[in-house]
Structure formats: structure tokens, C-alpha cells
Design an enzyme around this catalytic site. Structure first.
Site, PDB file in Angstrom:
ATOM      1  N   LYS A  15       0.833  -1.214   0.000  1.00 55.69           N
ATOM      2  CA  LYS A  15       0.000   0.000   0.000  1.00 55.69           C
ATOM      3  C   LYS A  15       0.868   1.266   0.000  1.00 55.69           C
ATOM      4  CE  LYS A  15      -2.106  -0.906   3.895  1.00 55.69           C
ATOM      5  NZ  LYS A  15      -1.366  -2.102   4.349  1.00 55.69           N
ATOM      6  N   ARG A  90      -9.485   0.145   8.863  1.00 55.24           N
ATOM      7  CA  ARG A  90      -8.908  -1.163   9.152  1.00 55.24           C
ATOM      8  C   ARG A  90      -9.890  -2.061   9.898  1.00 55.24           C
ATOM      9  NH1 ARG A  90      -3.181   0.498   9.112  1.00 55.24           N
ATOM     10  NH2 ARG A  90      -1.807  -1.272   9.365  1.00 55.24           N
ATOM     11  N   ARG A 125      11.969  -5.367   5.641  1.00 50.65           N
ATOM     12  CA  ARG A 125      11.671  -3.978   5.283  1.00 50.65           C
ATOM     13  C   ARG A 125      12.486  -3.005   6.132  1.00 50.65           C
ATOM     14  NH1 ARG A 125       5.505  -2.027   5.219  1.00 50.65           N
ATOM     15  NH2 ARG A 125       5.548  -2.330   7.470  1.00 50.65           N
ATOM     16  N   ARG A 158      11.383  -0.966  11.485  1.00 51.53           N
ATOM     17  CA  ARG A 158      10.283  -0.661  12.402  1.00 51.53           C
ATOM     18  C   ARG A 158      10.207  -1.752  13.468  1.00 51.53           C
ATOM     19  NH1 ARG A 158       5.198   0.499   8.506  1.00 51.53           N
ATOM     20  NH2 ARG A 158       4.164  -0.478  10.281  1.00 51.53           N
ATOM     21  N   ARG A 169       0.357  -9.000  13.506  1.00 45.10           N
ATOM     22  CA  ARG A 169      -0.332  -7.979  12.681  1.00 45.10           C
ATOM     23  C   ARG A 169      -1.086  -8.640  11.530  1.00 45.10           C
ATOM     24  NH1 ARG A 169       4.382  -4.798  10.859  1.00 45.10           N
ATOM     25  NH2 ARG A 169       2.990  -3.397   9.748  1.00 45.10           N
TER      26      ARG A 169
HETATM   27  P1  AMP Z   1       0.958   0.858   9.085  1.00 39.88           P
HETATM   28  O1  AMP Z   1       2.102   1.778   8.845  1.00 39.88           O
HETATM   29  O2  AMP Z   1      -0.207   1.112   8.193  1.00 39.88           O
HETATM   30  O3  AMP Z   1       1.388  -0.596   9.075  1.00 39.88           O
HETATM   31  O4  AMP Z   1       0.430   1.159  10.568  1.00 39.88           O
HETATM   32  C1  AMP Z   1       1.278   0.990  11.681  1.00 39.88           C
HETATM   33  C2  AMP Z   1       0.451   0.873  12.940  1.00 39.88           C
HETATM   34  O5  AMP Z   1      -0.309   2.069  13.139  1.00 39.88           O
HETATM   35  C3  AMP Z   1      -0.580  -0.239  12.947  1.00 39.88           C
HETATM   36  O6  AMP Z   1      -0.044  -1.514  13.251  1.00 39.88           O
HETATM   37  C4  AMP Z   1      -1.534   0.267  14.037  1.00 39.88           C
HETATM   38  O7  AMP Z   1      -0.994   0.089  15.319  1.00 39.88           O
HETATM   39  C5  AMP Z   1      -1.565   1.761  13.742  1.00 39.88           C
HETATM   40  N1  AMP Z   1      -2.639   2.097  12.790  1.00 39.88           N
HETATM   41  C6  AMP Z   1      -2.502   2.617  11.547  1.00 39.88           C
HETATM   42  N2  AMP Z   1      -3.694   2.769  10.942  1.00 39.88           N
HETATM   43  C7  AMP Z   1      -4.613   2.310  11.824  1.00 39.88           C
HETATM   44  C8  AMP Z   1      -6.029   2.169  11.788  1.00 39.88           C
HETATM   45  N3  AMP Z   1      -6.753   2.533  10.712  1.00 39.88           N
HETATM   46  N4  AMP Z   1      -6.643   1.663  12.881  1.00 39.88           N
HETATM   47  C9  AMP Z   1      -5.951   1.296  13.971  1.00 39.88           C
HETATM   48  N5  AMP Z   1      -4.620   1.387  14.073  1.00 39.88           N
HETATM   49  C10 AMP Z   1      -3.943   1.885  13.003  1.00 39.88           C
END
Ligand code: AMP
Length: 211
Positions: A15, A90, A125, A158, A169
Site C-alpha cells: 500500500k 482497518r 523492510r 520498524r 499484525r
Molecule cells: P501501518 O504503517 O499502516 O502498518 O500502521 C502501523 C500501525 O499504526 C498499525 O499496526 C496500528 O498500530 C496503527 N494504525 C494505523 N492505521 C490504523 C487504523 N486505521 N486503525 C488502527 N490502528 C492503526
């Protein structure tokens, strides 16, 4: 092109990568909820403090906190020219909360790849601390180890890309986020892309879809 698009997909599905590539070609804004949380955490803001434990342990930040943050962001004037929402919604509840804002969504693009590949991608990553550019030690390494090609920033892994957290996750994705595929299918705005392919091929299909 004033399109409002959601990028849906498991962690590691591409994404963020494809949003960044698309933004280079089209006048769209990339809004990544994960990037916003990481920035707020780094800056030690109230929102960052609320989100820190969830983000670092691979859990989901509570729906109301995320939905409020996104609603605020989408009401800013720069979103009028179209946006890519990466990482939100999400959960079904978040999708309902987004609907309530009245913001029009033109398309939802689902990036599909199998779990084995996703784990391989996530655990290899690395990311730039400064500009958030993504690299992958196996598939797309930077020219100089540890340094961002784009801005010279420091690359890091990360915390939530460790094998254990990446696995949880993914499990959370299947439980909470995958049902959104049917939700948007019913709304007839869902398009699926096989993102287990070479980047150029996925990009070609993505551009076709969006035009
Ligand atoms: P990402 O970079 O999209 O993988 O997001 C990293 C982390 O941010 C996720 O594992 C969640 O802890 C938090 N996060 C991001 N977007 C959301 C969302 N829409 N709802 C809940 N937590 C989120």
C-alpha cells in the site's frame, strides 16, 4: 484528477510503496495513518502518547481515535484535489465512521499477496527516519547500506516488523480488516490487484485502474 481512493491490504502488501509511486505521477495526496502515528510518537504529542503502545506492539489504535484523526485530516483544504487513504479503514466500525463523515470514496483498491510473501517482505523492510521512504533488504535495497537514496536519511527497521509482531499484525488483518473486502464489494467500488508480482507490472495495472 480529483479521486478519493482507499488502499486496502495486509501489512507488507505494498500500500505505502504504490501510494508513493502513484503520488509521483498523479496530483494526489498520500495520507498514511501509520505514518501519521509514527510522526506523532516521534514528536511526543498527546496523540502520539495515546497511540504508542498499540503501534509498537502491532495492535490497532482504538477506532474513535483513528477515525477522529482521519476526519480532521480529510477536512483540510488540500484533500479537495483527491487523496489516497493508506491504512484506514482497518475495521468495519472504522468504515462505518468514515461513511458518516460524508466524504465521497470513488474506489477501494485491494492489494493481494499470500502470507508467506508478506512475512518475508515485512521482516526485511527498512524505512527512512526522515522521509518515510520504504526499502527492502531482499527485494529493493538502497544503493548505500543504511542510507536513504532519496534524502540521505538514516534507514531503520520498524519495531513492529519483527517476526513475532509481523505475524500478529497479519492475524489481526485477517480478523479485523479482511471483512472490509466484502463491505466495499457490496458498494461496487472494490478493485483487486495481485501485488505478489514485480513492481512495474503492478504499477501498470494500478494506473489502468485509476484512469
Ligand atoms: P501501518 O504503517 O499502516 O502498518 O500502521 C502501523 C500501525 O499504526 C498499525 O499496526 C496500528 O498500530 C496503527 N494504525 C494505523 N492505521 C490504523 C487504523 N486505521 N486503525 C488502527 N490502528 C492503526
Amino acid at each position: 484528477m480529483k479521486k478519493n481512493i482507499i488502499f486496502l491490504g495486509a501489512p507488507g502488501a505494498g500500500k505505502g510503496t504504490f501510494a508513493a509511486l502513484l503520488v509521483e505521477k498523479k496530483a494526489l495526496l498520500h495520507i498514511s495513518t501509520g505514518d501519521i502515528f509514527r510522526r506523532e510518537i516521534k514528536n511526543g504529542t498527546e496523540l502520539g502518547k495515546k497511540a504508542k503502545n498499540y503501534v509498537e506492539s502491532g495492535g490497532l489504535v482504538p477506532d474513535e481515535i483513528v477515525a477522529d484523526m482521519v476526519a480532521k485530516r480529510l477536512s483540510e483544504p488540500d484533500c479537495k484535489e483527491g487523496f489516497i487513504l493508506d491504512g484506514f479503514p482497518r475495521t468495519l466500525n472504522q468504515a462505518e465512521l468514515l461513511k458518516k463523515t460524508g466524504v465521497r470514496i470513488d474506489a477501494v483498491i485491494s492489494f493481494d499477496a499470500n502470507d508467506d510473501l508478506l512475512i518475508k517482505r515485512l521482516t526485511a523492510r527498512i524505512m527512512c527516519r526522515q522521509c518515510n521512504e520504504n526499502y527492502n533488504k531482499l527485494f529493493s535495497p538502497p544503493a548505500k547500506e543504511g542510507i536513504c537514496d532519496k534524502c540521505g536519511g538514516e534507514l531503520y527497521q520498524r519495531k513492529d516488523d519483527s517476526l513475532e509482531t509481523a505475524n500478529s499484525r497479519l492475524a489481526l488483518y485477517h480478523k479485523e480488516t479482511a471483512p472490509l473486502i466484502d463491505f466495499y464489494k457490496k458498494g461496487k467500488i472494490l478493485f483487486s490487484l495481485n501485488s505478489a508480482r514485480e513492481k512495474g507490472e503492478v504499477m501498470k495495472d494500478l494506473l489502468k485502474l485509476i484512469e
